[in-house]
Design a protein around this motif. Structure first.
Motif, PDB file in Angstrom:
ATOM      1  N   LEU A  70       0.837  -1.196   0.000  1.00 19.64           N
ATOM      2  CA  LEU A  70       0.000   0.000   0.000  1.00 19.64           C
ATOM      3  C   LEU A  70       0.874   1.249   0.000  1.00 19.64           C
ATOM      4  N   ALA A  71       0.529   2.175  -0.880  1.00 18.37           N
ATOM      5  CA  ALA A  71       1.144   3.503  -0.898  1.00 18.37           C
ATOM      6  C   ALA A  71       0.019   4.530  -0.799  1.00 18.37           C
ATOM      7  N   ILE A  72       0.164   5.479   0.103  1.00 12.66           N
ATOM      8  CA  ILE A  72      -0.820   6.549   0.274  1.00 12.66           C
ATOM      9  C   ILE A  72      -0.212   7.817  -0.297  1.00 12.66           C
ATOM     10  N   VAL A  73      -0.918   8.457  -1.228  1.00 18.59           N
ATOM     11  CA  VAL A  73      -0.407   9.691  -1.829  1.00 18.59           C
ATOM     12  C   VAL A  73      -1.292  10.855  -1.398  1.00 18.59           C
ATOM     13  N   VAL A 125      -2.434   2.100  -4.721  1.00 17.41           N
ATOM     14  CA  VAL A 125      -2.224   3.503  -4.370  1.00 17.41           C
ATOM     15  C   VAL A 125      -3.574   4.115  -4.012  1.00 17.41           C
ATOM     16  N   VAL A 126      -3.647   4.679  -2.807  1.00 17.65           N
ATOM     17  CA  VAL A 126      -4.857   5.351  -2.344  1.00 17.65           C
ATOM     18  C   VAL A 126      -4.531   6.831  -2.213  1.00 17.65           C
ATOM     19  N   GLN A 127      -5.387   7.664  -2.782  1.00 18.16           N
ATOM     20  CA  GLN A 127      -5.170   9.111  -2.805  1.00 18.16           C
ATOM     21  C   GLN A 127      -5.918   9.784  -1.653  1.00 18.16           C
ATOM     22  N   TYR A 128      -5.215  10.688  -0.970  1.00 20.86           N
ATOM     23  CA  TYR A 128      -5.806  11.502   0.092  1.00 20.86           C
ATOM     24  C   TYR A 128      -5.653  12.968  -0.287  1.00 20.86           C
ATOM     25  N   ASN A 129      -6.619  13.761   0.150  1.00 20.01           N
ATOM     26  CA  ASN A 129      -6.597  15.206  -0.054  1.00 20.01           C
ATOM     27  C   ASN A 129      -6.033  15.849   1.210  1.00 20.01           C
ATOM     28  N   MET A 130      -4.911  16.544   1.088  1.00 22.10           N
ATOM     29  CA  MET A 130      -4.244  17.130   2.247  1.00 22.10           C
ATOM     30  C   MET A 130      -5.163  18.049   3.055  1.00 22.10           C
ATOM     31  N   THR A 133       2.960  18.525  -0.875  1.00 17.98           N
ATOM     32  CA  THR A 133       2.245  17.695  -1.845  1.00 17.98           C
ATOM     33  C   THR A 133       3.005  17.739  -3.153  1.00 17.98           C
ATOM     34  N   PRO A 134       3.101  16.616  -3.834  1.00 21.40           N
ATOM     35  CA  PRO A 134       2.638  15.318  -3.356  1.00 21.40           C
ATOM     36  C   PRO A 134       3.590  14.735  -2.309  1.00 21.40           C
ATOM     37  N   THR A 135       3.050  13.947  -1.423  1.00 21.73           N
ATOM     38  CA  THR A 135       3.837  13.120  -0.506  1.00 21.73           C
ATOM     39  C   THR A 135       3.273  11.716  -0.576  1.00 21.73           C
ATOM     40  N   ILE A 136       4.164  10.754  -0.719  1.00 16.05           N
ATOM     41  CA  ILE A 136       3.754   9.349  -0.755  1.00 16.05           C
ATOM     42  C   ILE A 136       4.295   8.653   0.477  1.00 16.05           C
ATOM     43  N   LEU A 137       3.398   8.001   1.219  1.00 14.18           N
ATOM     44  CA  LEU A 137       3.767   7.206   2.388  1.00 14.18           C
ATOM     45  C   LEU A 137       3.668   5.738   2.000  1.00 14.18           C
TER      46      LEU A 137
END
Length: 194
Positions: A56-59, A91-96, A124-128
């Protein structure tokens, strides 16, 4: 006649390329068709990725982010980068600055913007990059095995995903050394995109 055919072909290819570009969603973020849809429960997302043989990667992104646009248009559009990521990661996208509900690894419910602060995401972007198995306590920020803050060129981007997939974070070779070694092995083929 050949000239008309060539112009038509060029127009068709341009239209096809544009139609494959990331679209902008209602939240103002670029959307890749292969991003994973999720209820934003990070432990469940880690498990789902593991069951699929992926990580899993969170962007995190934000509306109007020129670096996010660059990532989508110049990096994620590259078939080599896209194909590697889709084969090995969800990859799951989040809104800062978003208000969607997120469930952290410790069970806390918070908004995307609160999660960004809690997990120390400031660019942004930051990927965890998440571990293969969700820890039973702690936060995403504590559990992340690596993070990539900012927009990078294709080779750096691809090499970071490869380093995480190969569990480079468990070894003695720092990412920067890994990246330099991969660039040398590739003969700098992607280096011009940096």
């Amino acid at each position: 006649m050949a000239r008309i055919f060539m112009l038509s072909l060029v127009a068709f290819l341009a239209a096809t390329t544009l139609s494959q570009a990331a679209e902008i969603g209602d939240d103002g973020l670029h959307k890749q068709p292969w991003f994973s849809l999720s209820f934003r429960d990070v432990a469940e997302d880690i498990e789902t990725a593991r069951e699929e043989g992926k990580r899993l990667a969170i962007v995190f992104e934000q509306r109007g982010c020129i670096y996010c646009r660059k990532m989508h248009e110049e990096v994620l559009s590259d078939p080599q980068v896209r194909d590697y990521i889709t084969a090995n990661f969800n990859v799951v996208q989040y809104n800062m600055f978003g208000d969607e509900e997120v469930t952290d690894l410790d069970g806390s419910s918070l908004s995307e913007k609160t999660a960004a602060r809690r997990w120390s995401v400031v660019f942004t972007p930051t990927i965890l990059f998440m571990p293969e198995i969700a820890p039973e306590d702690g936060t995403v920020g504590e559990a992340a095995v690596a993070s990539m803050p900012g927009a990078f060129g294709k080779s750096t981007f691809l090499h970071m995903f490869q380093w995480v997939r190969e569990k480079g974070y468990e070894g003695d070779e720092h990412f920067q050394k890994y990246h330099a070694r991969k660039l040398a092995a590739d003969g700098g083929a992607m280096e011009t995109t940096e």
